[in-house]
Design a protein around this motif. Structure first.
Motif, PDB file in Angstrom:
ATOM      1  N   SER A 115       0.844  -1.194   0.000  1.00 55.23           N
ATOM      2  CA  SER A 115       0.000   0.000   0.000  1.00 55.23           C
ATOM      3  C   SER A 115       0.876   1.239   0.000  1.00 55.23           C
ATOM      4  O   SER A 115       1.858   1.311   0.742  1.00 55.23           O
ATOM      5  CB  SER A 115      -0.882   0.038   1.251  1.00 55.23           C
ATOM      6  N   ILE A 116       0.504   2.190  -0.822  1.00 50.24           N
ATOM      7  CA  ILE A 116       1.127   3.509  -0.832  1.00 50.24           C
ATOM      8  C   ILE A 116       0.075   4.437  -0.229  1.00 50.24           C
ATOM      9  O   ILE A 116      -1.018   4.584  -0.783  1.00 50.24           O
ATOM     10  CB  ILE A 116       1.500   3.965  -2.256  1.00 50.24           C
ATOM     11  N   ILE A 117       0.398   5.040   0.918  1.00 51.30           N
ATOM     12  CA  ILE A 117      -0.600   5.738   1.733  1.00 51.30           C
ATOM     13  C   ILE A 117      -0.204   7.197   1.943  1.00 51.30           C
ATOM     14  O   ILE A 117       0.951   7.504   2.225  1.00 51.30           O
ATOM     15  CB  ILE A 117      -0.729   5.065   3.111  1.00 51.30           C
ATOM     16  N   ARG A 118      -1.201   8.064   1.864  1.00 56.57           N
ATOM     17  CA  ARG A 118      -1.011   9.495   2.096  1.00 56.57           C
ATOM     18  C   ARG A 118      -2.036   9.973   3.116  1.00 56.57           C
ATOM     19  O   ARG A 118      -3.194   9.570   3.073  1.00 56.57           O
ATOM     20  CB  ARG A 118      -1.194  10.241   0.784  1.00 56.57           C
ATOM     21  N   ASP A 119      -1.609  10.856   4.020  1.00 54.14           N
ATOM     22  CA  ASP A 119      -2.546  11.493   4.960  1.00 54.14           C
ATOM     23  C   ASP A 119      -3.409  12.441   4.142  1.00 54.14           C
ATOM     24  O   ASP A 119      -2.915  13.372   3.521  1.00 54.14           O
ATOM     25  CB  ASP A 119      -1.776  12.245   6.042  1.00 54.14           C
ATOM     26  N   ASP A 120      -4.700  12.186   4.136  1.00 56.28           N
ATOM     27  CA  ASP A 120      -5.641  12.937   3.304  1.00 56.28           C
ATOM     28  C   ASP A 120      -6.586  13.804   4.145  1.00 56.28           C
ATOM     29  O   ASP A 120      -7.621  14.248   3.667  1.00 56.28           O
ATOM     30  CB  ASP A 120      -6.442  11.928   2.467  1.00 56.28           C
ATOM     31  N   THR A 121      -6.226  14.028   5.397  1.00 59.25           N
ATOM     32  CA  THR A 121      -7.110  14.714   6.334  1.00 59.25           C
ATOM     33  C   THR A 121      -7.468  16.121   5.874  1.00 59.25           C
ATOM     34  O   THR A 121      -8.644  16.502   5.907  1.00 59.25           O
ATOM     35  CB  THR A 121      -6.465  14.760   7.732  1.00 59.25           C
ATOM     36  N   ARG A 122      -6.510  16.903   5.438  1.00 62.25           N
ATOM     37  CA  ARG A 122      -6.807  18.289   5.013  1.00 62.25           C
ATOM     38  C   ARG A 122      -7.808  18.326   3.865  1.00 62.25           C
ATOM     39  O   ARG A 122      -8.760  19.099   3.886  1.00 62.25           O
ATOM     40  CB  ARG A 122      -5.530  19.011   4.597  1.00 62.25           C
ATOM     41  N   ARG A 123      -7.586  17.500   2.856  1.00 61.21           N
ATOM     42  CA  ARG A 123      -8.497  17.484   1.721  1.00 61.21           C
ATOM     43  C   ARG A 123      -9.883  17.008   2.143  1.00 61.21           C
ATOM     44  O   ARG A 123     -10.894  17.571   1.763  1.00 61.21           O
ATOM     45  CB  ARG A 123      -7.969  16.590   0.591  1.00 61.21           C
ATOM     46  N   PHE A 124      -9.931  15.988   2.981  1.00 61.87           N
ATOM     47  CA  PHE A 124     -11.209  15.463   3.461  1.00 61.87           C
ATOM     48  C   PHE A 124     -11.981  16.533   4.226  1.00 61.87           C
ATOM     49  O   PHE A 124     -13.181  16.726   4.007  1.00 61.87           O
ATOM     50  CB  PHE A 124     -10.971  14.236   4.354  1.00 61.87           C
ATOM     51  N   GLU A 125     -11.294  17.248   5.116  1.00 63.36           N
ATOM     52  CA  GLU A 125     -11.961  18.296   5.901  1.00 63.36           C
ATOM     53  C   GLU A 125     -12.412  19.450   5.010  1.00 63.36           C
ATOM     54  O   GLU A 125     -13.495  20.007   5.212  1.00 63.36           O
ATOM     55  CB  GLU A 125     -11.044  18.784   7.016  1.00 63.36           C
ATOM     56  N   LYS A 126     -11.608  19.808   4.018  1.00 66.63           N
ATOM     57  CA  LYS A 126     -11.989  20.867   3.082  1.00 66.63           C
ATOM     58  C   LYS A 126     -13.226  20.455   2.288  1.00 66.63           C
ATOM     59  O   LYS A 126     -14.171  21.239   2.140  1.00 66.63           O
ATOM     60  CB  LYS A 126     -10.827  21.167   2.130  1.00 66.63           C
ATOM     61  N   ASP A 127     -13.243  19.221   1.787  1.00 63.15           N
ATOM     62  CA  ASP A 127     -14.406  18.724   1.041  1.00 63.15           C
ATOM     63  C   ASP A 127     -15.649  18.697   1.925  1.00 63.15           C
ATOM     64  O   ASP A 127     -16.743  19.058   1.496  1.00 63.15           O
ATOM     65  CB  ASP A 127     -14.150  17.327   0.482  1.00 63.15           C
ATOM     66  N   ARG A 128     -15.493  18.266   3.176  1.00 63.60           N
ATOM     67  CA  ARG A 128     -16.628  18.212   4.099  1.00 63.60           C
ATOM     68  C   ARG A 128     -17.167  19.616   4.366  1.00 63.60           C
ATOM     69  O   ARG A 128     -18.377  19.833   4.366  1.00 63.60           O
ATOM     70  CB  ARG A 128     -16.232  17.536   5.406  1.00 63.60           C
ATOM     71  N   ALA A 129     -16.285  20.577   4.552  1.00 59.38           N
ATOM     72  CA  ALA A 129     -16.711  21.962   4.779  1.00 59.38           C
ATOM     73  C   ALA A 129     -17.448  22.508   3.549  1.00 59.38           C
ATOM     74  O   ALA A 129     -18.455  23.210   3.683  1.00 59.38           O
ATOM     75  CB  ALA A 129     -15.508  22.838   5.121  1.00 59.38           C
ATOM     76  N   GLN A 130     -16.961  22.184   2.364  1.00 55.66           N
ATOM     77  CA  GLN A 130     -17.633  22.637   1.138  1.00 55.66           C
ATOM     78  C   GLN A 130     -19.016  22.005   1.002  1.00 55.66           C
ATOM     79  O   GLN A 130     -19.979  22.685   0.634  1.00 55.66           O
ATOM     80  CB  GLN A 130     -16.786  22.309  -0.092  1.00 55.66           C
TER      81      GLN A 130
END
Length: 150
Positions: A115-130
């Motif tokens: 698995s190649i894994i990236r922390d996606d928290t910022r994008r997830f939170e931005k999408d949720r806010a939008q």
């Protein structure tokens, strides 16, 4: 002359976490980025189950899919990015995005999954806010249409 590539160094220095598990789900490779992301040293992670980073409520579903992938040799996440919650050593839940690659023996049997894994928290939170803002605006529009009769 072809350039010499040291795969161990490449994996060690990759900015994204690289985690490889055997067919049973035991961690057999854990790079420096995985250490930073999840908080476990390589020594702490090697030999452990992937449950180390999977939130408890998602484990049964994860293992059902894992066993199916190991048995069939087919995964739908080789090219598609999967986005799921993960947990770190401190118990913090965060969002990750990853792809997987099945590794095979010379006879074609699946031996591991990488698995190649990236922390996606910022994008997830931005999408949720939008999404929340869009819902708010749609509610305001609906209310305004009711009030004005439009």
């Amino acid at each position: 002359m072809e350039p010499m590539v040291d795969l161990q160094e490449l994996i060690s220095r990759a900015g994204d976490a690289v985690v490889v598990c055997d067919v049973h789900g035991s961690i057999i490779l854990w790079n420096r980025a995985a250490e930073r992301m999840f908080g476990y040293t390589e020594a702490e992670a090697l030999g452990q189950s992937l449950d180390l980073i999977i939130p408890e409520k998602l484990r049964a579903r994860h293992w059902d899919g894992y066993r199916k992938t190991m048995a069939t040799g087919v995964t739908r996440y080789g090219a598609d990015v999967l986005q799921v919650p993960a947990i770190d050593k401190a118990g913090r839940q965060f969002s990750i995005a990853f792809t997987v690659s099945l590794l095979h023996s010379a006879d074609g049997a699946v031996t591991a999954i990488a698995s190649i894994i990236r922390d996606d928290t910022r994008r997830f939170e931005k999408d949720r806010a939008q999404r929340m803002r869009i819902s708010e605006l749609e509610a305001l529009l609906t209310h305004a249409q009711k009030v004005t009769g439009i």
